[in-house]
Motif scaffolding. Structure first.
Motif, short mmCIF file in Angstrom:
data_model
loop_
_atom_site.label_atom_id
_atom_site.label_comp_id
_atom_site.label_asym_id
_atom_site.label_seq_id
_atom_site.Cartn_x
_atom_site.Cartn_y
_atom_site.Cartn_z
N UNK A 166 1.17 -10.56 4.49
CA UNK A 166 2.57 -9.55 4.16
C UNK A 166 2.08 -7.90 4.14
N UNK A 167 1.75 -7.64 5.03
CA UNK A 167 0.86 -5.78 4.16
C UNK A 167 3.00 -5.13 4.62
N UNK A 168 3.05 -4.09 3.54
CA UNK A 168 3.62 -3.13 3.26
C UNK A 168 3.24 -1.87 3.28
N UNK A 169 3.15 -1.00 3.86
CA UNK A 169 2.91 0.32 4.22
C UNK A 169 3.95 1.43 3.45
N UNK A 170 4.14 2.38 2.47
CA UNK A 170 5.06 1.98 1.99
C UNK A 170 4.43 4.09 2.54
N UNK A 171 6.05 4.88 2.87
CA UNK A 171 5.76 6.29 3.16
C UNK A 171 4.55 6.35 3.79
N UNK B 39 -0.35 -4.47 -5.00
CA UNK B 39 -0.35 -3.28 -5.33
C UNK B 39 -1.67 -2.71 -4.86
N UNK B 40 -2.90 -1.88 -3.38
CA UNK B 40 -3.29 -1.18 -3.46
C UNK B 40 -3.39 0.57 -3.35
N UNK C 51 1.18 -1.17 -0.16
CA UNK C 51 -0.24 -0.37 0.04
C UNK C 51 1.03 1.08 0.40
N UNK C 52 0.97 2.41 -1.11
CA UNK C 52 1.31 3.01 -1.33
C UNK C 52 0.25 4.59 -0.94
N UNK C 53 0.70 5.82 -0.51
CA UNK C 53 -0.34 6.74 -0.54
C UNK C 53 -0.60 7.17 -2.67
N UNK C 54 0.44 7.17 -3.19
CA UNK C 54 0.07 7.25 -4.34
C UNK C 54 -0.47 5.80 -5.41
#
Length: 564
Positions: free
Chosen positions: A166-171, A152-153, A91-94
């Motif tokens: 597994x969860x990735x939270x970018x920026x 990618x959500x 998950x990213x902000x954009x």
């Protein structure tokens, strides 16, 4: 590692020669790929995740954390379940960052999975809600023969409800609702999921910084840890050399110095932003409150800055000697500037003063209030290391001149802390302003003794900023004065100057604290609370809401553009 310890107390740009040797060094015959694809800090970030439920990385810009995560996620998704394989939810902000990440995965997959994977797919993810309804979510993914996938959500918290893996939270600091994203992701831990969060900072009050502090304090238990990776850490681990390798350029010591200096210099006067984005030091505020273009438009020409930097021995001189010196300075500099500014101008004046005794500048800002209520500053006074008696002497010389020439004027001074004494004496000399609530007018003398506080900034700094937005203020064109106004930031929604000091742009031995901006806000307070008339309010109205005629309201005039 990183910036020398002295930096947090000042806003100076770091000298190259002051940096640790690991950052400056360019080893002979250095091969940036000798240790593998990842640099040391990237490998450390990946290795620390093995035994953690929650791994957090507070990082500097462009340190390669997302790249490293894409590599390890590709390996995880390509692995069988018994070898630790699992689904990855990124998950990213954009949307653009999501595409960039999944693009990395797609490239790595062709090597790691040797063709046992799909190309990057755009698909509609169907999310089943607890009430039986469902919704469609746009996503990008790479699927592997292992049965797992990297997806990618978007950053909506509800997108990961009911998912497992597994969860990735970018920026994370840039997500619109990072706190709720973290709450949603935490539920995955029940069935063995893990959370990896990485981001640059965006202020001390941001939810990401709160997460960092909570993990460090042990509030998430022993299976949660934080790693800190600054831009300098990445440079020490070969970031410059790898950048040269990717461009096919030869790394040199001079080239490394120029490259490093250019990156830091690119932030200009925004030193708080540089420290946050490169040195992983979250700033107090949420960004500059006065855009640079507004400040530049308010400085149409070079005008006098009457500046005195007193040496350390001056306060020790005999009192009479100090008074004679200062009186001479006023006669040669201040009075001629006042006479020139008053030529052909019969309107009223507003004067603001931000007081400082030792570390910062005392700034006095006189403004001519024009017929259309613009604030026009013909000059500014700046005093560094000035004894209080001499500050009194200079301020009173100005106010005496205005009084003797029968000019209408109002003064507002900083009566907070050490400035209280000078403002009390000034109020005694000229008379204090007294507010008549019944008639909404100011009476008494022309002196306002102002105690600065968050509440005061919340009410009066926005009015000062409005002058810049509407083009209703003109200041001398001056780099230090411009830097003072750039220092105003939103702190918990209130525009004010954070506690960070900034190096004076004319003398590196001196520091400032947004002194010119604070003096300006006090000047505007004096302009809006003048003695002998009703309180002025500064308003904007919708275009076309008024006719072309001017309408008098109270003691002020609103023109056809709707500006007071």
């Amino acid at each position: 590692m990183g910036i020398p310890a002295a930096l947090p107390d000042t806003e100076r740009l770091v000298d190259w020669d002051e940096l640790p040797e690991k950052v400056r060094a360019l080893p002979a015959n250095f091969n940036p790929m000798a240790l593998g694809v990842l640099m040391a800090h990237q490998a450390e970030w990946i290795s620390m995740q093995a035994d953690l439920d929650i791994a957090v990385c507070e990082k500097g810009r462009r340190t390669g954390i997302t790249f490293a995560q894409a590599l390890t996620d590709t390996i995880t998704a390509a692995s069988a379940k018994e070898a630790g394989g699992d689904n990855i939810w990124y998950m990213a902000d954009t949307k653009e960052k999501g595409l960039e990440f999944i693009g990395y995965v797609g490239k790595f997959a062709q090597i790691v999975a040797r063709g046992q994977c799909t190309m990057v797919e755009q698909h509609i993810f169907v999310d089943q809600l607890e009430d039986g309804s469902s919704r469609n979510i746009q996503a990008f993914r790479v699927r592997f023969a292992s049965g797992f996938r990297v997806t990618a959500l978007s950053s909506r918290p509800e997108n990961i409800h009911g998912l497992q893996g597994l969860v990735d939270i970018d920026e994370a600091a840039l997500h619109k609702n990072v706190a709720h994203v973290l709450e949603s992701a935490t539920a995955l831990l029940i069935w063995g999921g893990r959370i990896r969060v990485w981001s640059t900072h965006r202020g001390k009050k941001n939810a990401f910084n709160q997460l960092v502090q909570d993990v460090k304090a042990g509030r998430y238990g022993k299976r949660a840890k934080v790693i800190r990776i600054s831009f300098d850490d990445a440079v020490a681990n070969g970031l410059y050399e790898r950048a040269c390798f990717m461009r096919g350029a030869e790394p040199t010591e001079e080239g490394k110095r120029d490259w490093y200096t250019a990156i830091r210099s690119a932030y200009g006067p925004r030193k708080a932003a540089m420290r946050e984005e490169l040195d992983v030091i979250p700033r107090d505020g949420d960004g500059s409150a006065i855009p640079g273009v507004w400040i530049e438009n308010a400085m149409p020409e070079v005008r006098p800055i009457l500046r005195i930097v007193f040496d350390d021995d001056f306060p020790k001189r005999p009192e009479l000697e100090r008074e004679v010196w200062c009186a001479t300075w006023c006669a040669l500099n201040l009075i001629p500037a006042l006479k020139k500014a008053a030529e052909g101008f019969d309107g009223r004046w507003a004067v603001g003063m931000d007081f400082a005794r030792h570390r910062h500048f005392s700034v006095i800002k006189p403004a001519r209030i024009t017929q259309d209520l613009r604030r026009d500053l013909p000059f500014v006074i700046e005093l560094a290391n000035a004894p209080t008696r001499q500050q009194e002497q200079i301020l009173w010389a100005m106010l005496d001149w205005l009084k003797d020439k029968q000019k209408a004027w109002t003064f507002a001074g900083d009566a907070t802390g050490p400035g209280q004494t000078l403002m009390e004496y000034t109020g005694d000399r000229y008379g204090r302003a007294v507010y008549d609530e019944k008639h909404s007018t100011w009476g008494g003398g022309p002196v306002h003794e102002v105690t600065l506080s968050r509440a005061w900034y919340g009410e009066w700094m926005p009015k000062y900023i409005d002058l810049f937005q509407d083009g209703y203020i003109t200041l001398p064109r001056d780099a230090s004065l411009e830097d003072d106004h750039r220092a105003v930031e939103f702190i918990d929604g209130i525009p004010m100057v954070p506690r960070i000091e900034r190096k004076d742009l004319k003398d590196a031995e001196l520091v400032r604290h947004g002194d010119g901006a604070i003096a300006g806000a006090l000047m505007n307070y004096a302009a809006l609370n003048h003695v002998g008339g009703q309180v002025y309010e500064y308003h904007r109205v919708r275009p076309g809401a008024q006719s072309d005629r001017q309408v008098q309201i109270g003691a002020g005039w609103r023109n056809k553009e709707g500006i007071w």
